[in-house]
Design an enzyme around this catalytic site. Structure first.
Site, PDB file in Angstrom:
ATOM      1  NE  ARG A   1      -5.132  -7.940  -6.410  1.00 40.11           N
ATOM      2  CZ  ARG A   1      -6.356  -7.881  -7.107  1.00 40.11           C
ATOM      3  NH1 ARG A   1      -6.275  -7.849  -8.476  1.00 40.11           N
ATOM      4  NH2 ARG A   1      -7.477  -7.256  -6.286  1.00 40.11           N
TER       5      ARG A   1
ATOM      6  CG  HIS B   1      -1.766  -1.235   1.430  1.00 36.25           C
ATOM      7  ND1 HIS B   1      -2.662  -1.542   0.587  1.00 36.25           N
ATOM      8  CD2 HIS B   1      -1.633  -2.167   2.365  1.00 36.25           C
ATOM      9  CE1 HIS B   1      -3.152  -2.871   1.073  1.00 36.25           C
ATOM     10  NE2 HIS B   1      -2.605  -3.111   2.147  1.00 36.25           N
TER      11      HIS B   1
ATOM     12  CD  GLU C   1      -2.799  -3.870   5.901  1.00 37.44           C
ATOM     13  OE1 GLU C   1      -3.504  -3.009   4.888  1.00 37.44           O
ATOM     14  OE2 GLU C   1      -2.728  -4.945   5.588  1.00 37.44           O
TER      15      GLU C   1
ATOM     16  CG  HIS D   1       1.255  -6.658   3.464  1.00 34.02           C
ATOM     17  ND1 HIS D   1       1.414  -5.392   2.754  1.00 34.02           N
ATOM     18  CD2 HIS D   1      -0.263  -6.681   3.356  1.00 34.02           C
ATOM     19  CE1 HIS D   1       0.383  -4.746   2.716  1.00 34.02           C
ATOM     20  NE2 HIS D   1      -0.748  -5.538   3.014  1.00 34.02           N
TER      21      HIS D   1
HETATM   22 ZN   LIG Z   1      -2.702  -4.992   2.867  1.00 34.34          ZN
END
Ligand SMILES: [Zn+2]
Length: 318
Positions: free
Chosen positions: A193, A98, A115, A173
């Site tokens: 992605r 991200h 996150e 991740h």
């Molecule tokens: Zn993620």
């Protein structure tokens, strides 16, 4: 001026190819499809909006209920700050990264995404992808993408229930198969992605990759830095405090008996129950909760008590 009480939230549910059914069978969720991958427990977004389930405002969306002072005194963002999810990964997720706020606001009109994962359930031997091995160079990355050997770059870690991982923007991740997590993140849906195991998507075609953008935002975290982001058992955090950063603070409360919380004007508190059941007591009223439920306590609510013999609660605030 709205009345304040603990708001029980109806989640937004998402079907994705790698999802399982445990959120339906074990966490009280309902969905009109089989693969319930994500239950968005706290969400104020056009692509997922909570509806209030209880009390005076039952049927109203959380977005319509909220006012800035109910998010928190001094919060100046132009959208709700957090997104909290249950994620049930029957199969592994794509390898992803991200962007930071700076990059995402410039290129996507969204916040970036930092996150945090609380591992609720993990099968024996279940693994996450948590960063890259041997440092990151754009050259080596390009070569791996070209040769289809991205998997060899990935740093894998074994996980168990109760583990906590902090995923700053820029860290590569992926959630592995057989893991159910509670994810606390910035309110953003920008995911680049990197690799998807050449799997077909819903329509039978491989899902889109975003390699060029990923390449721009990947940060080379060293193994030593990664150790500091693996929060489980860190000496500088109390057992209750799972993570704290400039975007959110997350506590874990194990309730056996009564536990008192003071919800001040500084921030709302979101309670997501990952096991057990019991009651939230507010003034003369009580509100039942069970494993899988999320309650939103608006900023300025004041004192509430959690009463249970056996509950575990993930409490998030800004
Ligand atoms: Zn993620």
């Amino acid at each position: 001026m709205k009345n304040l009480y603990p708001l029980k939230l109806k989640p937004a549910v998402k079907e994705i190819i790698w999802g399982g059914d445990r959120l339906k069978t074990d966490y009280g969720k309902s969905a009109p499809f089989e693969k319930l991958a994500e239950s968005w427990e706290l969400t104020v977004r056009p692509d997922g909006m909570n509806v209030i389930e209880n009390g005076e405002y039952a049927g109203m969306t959380l977005g319509d209920y909220l006012a800035p002072e109910l998010i928190g005194k001094g919060y100046s963002g132009d959208r709700f700050p957090l997104l909290i999810k249950f994620i049930d990964a029957r199969d592994k997720l794509s390898i992803q990264v991200h962007p930071s706020d700076e990059y995402a606001l410039k290129n996507e009109g969204e916040y970036g995404k930092t996150e945090m994962w609380y591992i609720v359930e993990a099968e024996e031997g279940a693994e996450l992808v948590f960063g890259l091995n041997d440092g990151y160079s754009k050259k080596a990355f390009d070569r791996a993408v070209e040769n289809g050997t991205v998997e060899s770059l990935l740093r894998r870690v074994k996980v168990k229930p109760g583990d906590v991982y902090f995923i700053p923007s820029g860290l590569v991740h992926a959630i592995g198969a057989g893991i159910l997590i509670c994810e606390i993140q910035q309110n953003s849906n920008v995911t680049y992605r990197v690799y998807d195991y050449n799997r077909p998507g819903k329509d039978g075609k491989p899902r889109e990759l975003h390699v060029a953008k990923a390449r721009e935002v990947i940060v080379d975290y060293s193994p030593a830095q990664l150790e500091t982001l693996r929060f489980s058992g860190r000496a500088d955090l109390t057992p209750d405090l799972l993570a704290t950063c400039d975007k959110f603070t997350v506590h874990k409360y194990e309730v056996s008996g009564e536990l008192s919380l003071d919800v001040t004007e500084r921030s709302f508190v979101s309670l997501t129950f990952v096991s057990g059941d019991g009651e939230i007591i507010f003034g003369k009223d009580s509100y039942k909760f069970a494993k899988g439920d999320t309650y939103f306590l608006p900023a300025g609510l004041g004192e509430v008590k959690l009463s249970s013999g056996n509950a575990v609660c993930i409490a998030s605030e800004i």
